[in-house]
Design an enzyme around this catalytic site. Sequence first.
Site, PDB file in Angstrom:
ATOM      1  CG  HIS A  71      -1.694 -21.821   8.093  1.00 39.03           C
ATOM      2  ND1 HIS A  71      -0.905 -20.580   8.627  1.00 39.03           N
ATOM      3  CD2 HIS A  71      -2.494 -20.940   8.572  1.00 39.03           C
ATOM      4  CE1 HIS A  71      -1.840 -19.375   8.433  1.00 39.03           C
ATOM      5  NE2 HIS A  71      -3.118 -20.075   8.045  1.00 39.03           N
ATOM      6  CG  HIS A  86      -6.772 -21.524   5.222  1.00 33.65           C
ATOM      7  ND1 HIS A  86      -7.007 -22.145   6.588  1.00 33.65           N
ATOM      8  CD2 HIS A  86      -6.356 -20.413   6.261  1.00 33.65           C
ATOM      9  CE1 HIS A  86      -6.513 -21.588   7.425  1.00 33.65           C
ATOM     10  NE2 HIS A  86      -6.421 -20.410   7.184  1.00 33.65           N
TER      11      HIS A  86
END
Length: 166
Positions: A71, A86
Amino acid sequence: MLSKLFKSKSNTVNTVEVAAPLTGEAVELGRVPDEAFAQKLMGDGFAIEPSEGRLVAPFDGKVAHLIETHHAIVVEHASGLQLLLHIGVNTVKLKGEGFTAKVSNDETVTAGQTLIEFDPDFIRNAGYPVITPVIVANGEIVESLSASFKPVTAGEAGVMKVNLSS
């Protein structure tokens, strides 16, 4: 004139142009629904509300760290500048579901190369925001930065300019 001839290298500022790592709307970090990002506790930068699920390299460099759950990723420029990309907020809780890494740690990457593919609808349906912070991970080497807040296309040059101290 002599001062120009004998100017020391310590006064040189290198500028790194950061391309958009996603297609979507570039916004201020204050719009990220997470205090650590919104208050710049993680570092300065900007965020993108993505309209598609493809994260690309914002410059030529290398993968300094691919987070195990895919992620997030840290990409390092030859200048030493490191960016944390992110995808979403609290998406670590998805344990990698909805994310497919296309690169690995220490891999050399080129601007615009796909780093991670992700499913924005899956993330939203799981209850997480998809807004993606783009953070300078090593702000101590940064003299200043500026970002453009507008619709962007993945790979579009000059979304953020970072002036490095030397």
